[in-house]
Design a protein around this motif. Structure first.
Motif, PDB file in Angstrom:
ATOM      1  N   LEU A 519       0.298  -1.046   0.207  1.00 49.67           N
ATOM      2  CA  LEU A 519       0.214  -0.306  -0.050  1.00 49.67           C
ATOM      3  C   LEU A 519       0.991   1.195  -0.201  1.00 49.67           C
ATOM      4  N   ASN A 520       2.360   1.162   1.102  1.00 50.11           N
ATOM      5  CA  ASN A 520       2.477   1.825   0.087  1.00 50.11           C
ATOM      6  C   ASN A 520       2.657   2.755  -1.217  1.00 50.11           C
ATOM      7  N   ARG A 521       3.395   2.075  -1.787  1.00 46.99           N
ATOM      8  CA  ARG A 521       3.596   2.151  -3.374  1.00 46.99           C
ATOM      9  C   ARG A 521       2.700   2.605  -3.317  1.00 46.99           C
ATOM     10  N   LEU A 522       1.605   2.149  -3.776  1.00 48.51           N
ATOM     11  CA  LEU A 522       0.320   2.844  -4.067  1.00 48.51           C
ATOM     12  C   LEU A 522       0.100   4.191  -3.532  1.00 48.51           C
ATOM     13  N   ALA A 523       0.184   4.447  -2.787  1.00 44.86           N
ATOM     14  CA  ALA A 523       0.113   6.131  -2.058  1.00 44.86           C
ATOM     15  C   ALA A 523       1.076   7.046  -2.532  1.00 44.86           C
ATOM     16  N   ALA A 524       2.575   5.971  -2.851  1.00 47.47           N
ATOM     17  CA  ALA A 524       3.735   7.286  -3.227  1.00 47.47           C
ATOM     18  C   ALA A 524       3.284   7.678  -4.479  1.00 47.47           C
ATOM     19  N   ILE A 525       2.518   6.635  -5.005  1.00 44.73           N
ATOM     20  CA  ILE A 525       2.608   7.021  -6.809  1.00 44.73           C
ATOM     21  C   ILE A 525       0.996   8.095  -6.964  1.00 44.73           C
ATOM     22  N   ALA A 526       0.619   8.091  -6.384  1.00 45.86           N
ATOM     23  CA  ALA A 526      -0.672   9.462  -5.917  1.00 45.86           C
ATOM     24  C   ALA A 526       0.016  10.241  -5.899  1.00 45.86           C
ATOM     25  N   LEU A 527       0.559   9.699  -4.786  1.00 50.31           N
ATOM     26  CA  LEU A 527       1.399  11.478  -3.882  1.00 50.31           C
ATOM     27  C   LEU A 527       1.602  12.147  -4.922  1.00 50.31           C
ATOM     28  N   LEU A 528       2.945  11.063  -6.330  1.00 47.45           N
ATOM     29  CA  LEU A 528       3.742  11.629  -7.344  1.00 47.45           C
ATOM     30  C   LEU A 528       2.620  12.611  -7.752  1.00 47.45           C
ATOM     31  N   VAL A 529       2.019  12.600  -8.114  1.00 45.01           N
ATOM     32  CA  VAL A 529       1.211  12.730  -9.594  1.00 45.01           C
ATOM     33  C   VAL A 529      -0.003  13.610  -9.706  1.00 45.01           C
ATOM     34  N   LEU A 530      -0.436  13.517  -8.342  1.00 47.40           N
ATOM     35  CA  LEU A 530      -1.571  14.530  -7.761  1.00 47.40           C
ATOM     36  C   LEU A 530      -1.054  15.413  -6.605  1.00 47.40           C
ATOM     37  N   GLN A 531      -0.126  15.364  -5.964  1.00 52.27           N
ATOM     38  CA  GLN A 531       1.006  17.202  -5.377  1.00 52.27           C
ATOM     39  C   GLN A 531       0.272  17.124  -4.340  1.00 52.27           C
ATOM     40  N   ASN A 532      -1.178  15.958  -3.992  1.00 53.92           N
ATOM     41  CA  ASN A 532      -1.771  17.048  -2.420  1.00 53.92           C
ATOM     42  C   ASN A 532      -2.158  15.346  -1.997  1.00 53.92           C
ATOM     43  N   GLU A 533      -1.885  15.758  -0.274  1.00 57.58           N
ATOM     44  CA  GLU A 533      -2.278  14.426   0.547  1.00 57.58           C
ATOM     45  C   GLU A 533      -3.284  14.013   0.279  1.00 57.58           C
ATOM     46  N   GLU A 534      -4.487  14.717   0.230  1.00 60.51           N
ATOM     47  CA  GLU A 534      -6.123  14.360   0.585  1.00 60.51           C
ATOM     48  C   GLU A 534      -6.544  13.673  -1.335  1.00 60.51           C
ATOM     49  N   ASP A 535      -5.781  14.257  -2.044  1.00 61.72           N
ATOM     50  CA  ASP A 535      -6.357  13.317  -3.590  1.00 61.72           C
ATOM     51  C   ASP A 535      -5.564  12.421  -3.237  1.00 61.72           C
ATOM     52  N   ALA A 536      -4.847  12.183  -2.413  1.00 59.80           N
ATOM     53  CA  ALA A 536      -3.684  10.863  -2.477  1.00 59.80           C
ATOM     54  C   ALA A 536      -3.980  10.179  -1.699  1.00 59.80           C
ATOM     55  N   PHE A 537      -4.478  10.282  -0.206  1.00 56.98           N
ATOM     56  CA  PHE A 537      -5.538   9.202  -0.200  1.00 56.98           C
ATOM     57  C   PHE A 537      -6.676   8.955  -0.209  1.00 56.98           C
ATOM     58  N   TRP A 538      -7.417   9.455  -0.832  1.00 58.67           N
ATOM     59  CA  TRP A 538      -9.365   8.609  -1.589  1.00 58.67           C
ATOM     60  C   TRP A 538      -8.283   8.390  -2.988  1.00 58.67           C
ATOM     61  N   CYS A 539      -7.058   8.572  -3.598  1.00 64.49           N
ATOM     62  CA  CYS A 539      -6.976   7.595  -4.576  1.00 64.49           C
ATOM     63  C   CYS A 539      -6.536   5.988  -3.851  1.00 64.49           C
ATOM     64  N   LEU A 540      -6.246   5.608  -2.725  1.00 63.40           N
ATOM     65  CA  LEU A 540      -5.762   5.040  -2.089  1.00 63.40           C
ATOM     66  C   LEU A 540      -7.121   4.268  -1.945  1.00 63.40           C
ATOM     67  N   VAL A 541      -7.750   5.283  -1.191  1.00 65.95           N
ATOM     68  CA  VAL A 541      -8.995   4.410  -1.010  1.00 65.95           C
ATOM     69  C   VAL A 541     -10.293   3.917  -2.068  1.00 65.95           C
ATOM     70  N   ALA A 542     -10.343   4.220  -3.123  1.00 67.21           N
ATOM     71  CA  ALA A 542     -10.874   3.717  -4.116  1.00 67.21           C
ATOM     72  C   ALA A 542      -9.654   2.722  -4.786  1.00 67.21           C
TER      73      ALA A 542
END
Length: 730
Positions: A519-542
């Motif tokens: 899960l750490n790698r999934l959240a890392a990719i979402a954070l690199l692209v979206l550049q926002n904590e909350e958006d990366a969190f919801w991407c991991l949830v999705a």
């Protein structure tokens, strides 16, 4: 006057003199004729009717008096004898006009002896029998009345004269009416007169102020005119001013010099502008030449990498050839060692930061396989050449298609359609990727976010207040996340702190999973692209709760194991030769592909290909994982079939995905060559293998329980046997 300027000058002087010699004590004679209303009747019956009828028209003439005063105040008025009629128009006195003598006590209807007049008017004379006779005020009044009546009779029509004669008896009757009616009208007239007098006083004060201002301006104009005349007459005369004593001629010379300077500066400016234009043109030409040279250099470097890769490939083939002699084998091995010792990064660098892409990933990965270093370098050279060629050529066609699609509709209002699906499969340009991912994630988590709009902040606060059981494991995996990426390579990186908060928040969001490695790698990719904590969190949830099947990241990983069995069946159907090859050498591909599916190919593909996979994965779901897994095997099928050793096959499968550089070719294989690929078939096979896995797990649990009970009974028997032996010894 010799010129127009001199004429204006003397007219201004005359104006000033007239204002200086006027006598404000004299009152101009104002006459009011009986024109228009029974003038002939008055002249035939004498002056007694004139006085009575004039009183009745006093109110009308009072209205015209102020206008006549303003007109008579002009300083340029003629000195000839003029008078104002009741309408305010000037009338010249006739020389033959003779009026009867009126009583001296009868004033004119508009006479106001108590008010001073701001102008003077010469007395009128009447020529009778060739001798001038001074005229009194009454005589002047009667003569003016007669003259005005004659002028108006020429204008009035006979019908109007008849109407005027009818109005005369009514006026006489009104004059002879009772005193109450006349008293009330007189009071109203007196009140109006008082108000008008006050208004006149105000206007006179204003006029006086304006006259003073005008006089001051005239004095300034005259003074300046005199100075100009003196300067024109004597150019060498000195002028005293704040600038010092300077002659007019010197000032003119300075003005001429300044004009010459202005012309010189204009010419210089034109010359400089032409130079700037030429320099800009040269700079543009040099920039274009530089771009063309950089492109040529990139092509040459790409060809050099290709040639070096082919050279290493030939050396590898010679090394594997068993017909070479000992000296030839030693020579080939020495050449291979020389090539491996050279650092490939020391080649020509067209861009200083070309070692990393825009997301911080390395363009050329490091390989730690000792036995496959030669093959790894060959593939690294292939990636290098492909990146150089693609970097210079660009992908303008894809960018134009996305710009056209986004121009039709905002990114926040995306609607599922075949057009959008085709665009996402081809990859999203970097300019639109963050917005696109944000929209897809919002669509998948819309209901949950509407119920809990402040969910992420609440979970972050909860994580700070109390420690989750998975917090220790999260902290251990935090520094193992994307170690080759610039944003996660430093232990003090702020991106790591953001990732830590995201993982803790998700552990509280989904207590049944908490945290699972990957899960750490999934959240890392979402954070690199979206550049926002909350958006990366919801991407991991999705990904975990809506895209992936249930129990994909649970402790048993049941859904993940089911997908691996489905993939084996698909490999046997789509790639039968490769499936037979794996079965022949006893290779279990799930040992390699399990991690592909669990982390969605993170750290297994080049960054550019990885993000293209994620573009389609977020929109279409897990079917994309099966397509790309099969495409990867198809892409390198021939190379895998050439390896005839189980260990070498496993070593090759560990790193071969990172050597693939042609994203377009891989995408074409995944979405064209792997068709048909119905989702219904995938669901049915997944459900079938889930049932079998659950049955196997239940059987395994039963076996474990039986083993546990048997082991407990055996321990009791061993304990009783040992006790009996001790008793026998005693």
């Amino acid at each position: 006057a010799v010129s127009r300027d001199a004429m204006m000058y003397w007219l201004q002087q005359l104006q000033l003199k007239r204002w200086q010699h006027r006598d404000p004590a004299e009152e101009p004679v104002q006459a009011c004729g009986l024109t228009g209303l029974g003038g002939e009747h008055v002249s035939s019956h004498g002056h007694e009717y004139t006085i009575d009828f004039a009183r009745s028209l006093n109110s009308v003439h009072n209205l015209c008096r102020h206008r006549s005063q303003d007109l008579s105040r002009s300083v340029f008025c003629s000195e000839q004898s003029t008078a104002l009629s009741s309408s305010g128009s000037p009338v010249l006195m006739s020389e033959d006009a003779v009026a009867p003598t009126a009583p001296a006590t009868t004033p004119g209807p508009l006479a106001d002896p108590g008010r001073e007049s701001p102008w003077e008017e010469p007395s009128l004379t009447v020529q009778r029998s060739g001798s001038p006779v001074p005229m009194t005020a009454e005589v002047q009044q009667v003569s003016l009345d007669k003259e005005l009546s004659l002028l108006q009779q020429k204008v009035l029509s006979p019908a109007e004269e008849a109407k005027a004669e009818k109005c005369l008896p009514a006026a006489e009757e009104w004059d002879k009416s009772p005193g109450d009616q006349s008293d009330s009208s007189m009071q109203e007239l007196q009140e109006q007169l008082v108000l008008r007098d006050a208004r006149i006083v105000q206007l006179e004060e204003h006029v006086q102020l304006m006259m003073e201002k005008n006089q001051a301006k005239q004095e300034v104009i005259l003074r300046l005119s005199e100075q100009v005349a003196e300067c024109l007459a004597d150019p060498g005369r000195k002028l005293t001013s704040t600038m010092g004593a300077r002659t007019f001629r010197q000032l003119q010379e300075e003005v001429e010099q300044l004009k010459d300077d202005i012309e010189a500066y204009k010419i210089q400016n034109k010359f400089l502008n032409s130079e700037i234009y030429q320099l800009t043109k040269l700079w543009r030409n040099s920039s274009e030449q530089e771009k063309s040279l950089m492109k040529k250099c990139a092509l040459l470097e790409a060809k050099c990498c290709q040639m070096e890769g082919r050279y290493l490939g030939v050396l590898k083939q010679l090394q594997e050839n068993g017909s070479l002699g000992v000296q030839q084998k030693d020579l080939v091995n020495r050449l291979i060692q020389d090539e491996l010792q050279e650092d490939m990064v020391d080649t020509i660098k067209l861009h200083p930061n070309s070692e990393y892409d825009e997301y911080g990933f390395k363009l050329i990965q490091d390989y730690d396989v000792e036995d496959m270093k030669l093959l790894a370098k060959i593939h690294a050279l292939e990636i290098r050449s492909h990146n150089l060629l693609e970097q210079e050529a660009g992908d303008k066609q894809r960018l134009s298609r996305w710009a056209q699609y986004v121009g039709k509709r905002p990114l926040g209002e995306l609607v599922p359609s075949p057009e959008l699906k085709a665009l996402l499969r081809g990859g999203v340009p970097r300019q639109y990727r963050a917005s696109m991912w944000r929209c897809v994630v919002r669509a998948r988590t819309q209901s949950l976010r509407e119920r809990h709009p402040e969910r992420y902040r609440e979970l972050c606060g909860k994580g700070q207040a109390s420690q989750h059981p998975a917090a220790r494991q999260i902290l251990l995996d935090l520094h193992r996340t994307l170690t080759s990426n610039q944003h996660f390579s430093s232990p003090s990186s702020p991106t790591l702190e953001q990732l830590h908060r995201i993982l803790l928040a998700f552990s509280w969001q989904n207590p049944s999973i908490g945290y699972c490695q990957g899960l750490n790698r999934l959240a890392a990719i979402a954070l690199l692209v979206l550049q926002n904590e909350e958006d990366a969190f919801w991407c991991l949830v999705a990904i975990v709760e809506t895209i992936m099947p249930k129990d994909y990241y649970s402790k048993s990983l049941t859904a993940s194991q089911a997908d691996q069995r489905v993939l084996k069946e698909l490999v046997a159907e789509k790639l039968p030769r490769l499936a037979v090859h794996f079965e022949e050498y006893g290779v279990d591909v799930s040992l390699i592909t399990f991690n592909w599916f669990l982390v969605v190919f993170v750290e297994d593909l080049a960054s550019k290909i990885l993000l293209c996979v994620w573009d389609a994965f977020l929109y279409e779901g897990t079917k994309v994982l099966f397509r790309y897994a099969l495409a990867l095997f198809k892409y390198k099928e021939e190379d895998i079939l050439k390896i005839h050793d189980k260990v070498e096959i496993y070593q090759y499968l560990r790193f071969f995905t990172r050597t693939i550089s042609d994203c377009r070719k891989l995408t074409n294989i995944a979405f064209v060559h792997m068709n048909p690929f119905p989702m219904k078939l995938l669901r049915n096979r997944r459900a079938y293998h889930l049932e079998r896995l659950e049955a196997e797990l239940h059987e395994l649990e039963r076996i474990q329980e039986e083993f546990a009970s048997e082991s407990a009974e055996s321990k009791d028997k061993d304990l009783s046997a040992s006790l009996s032996d001790e008793e026998e010894d005693l």
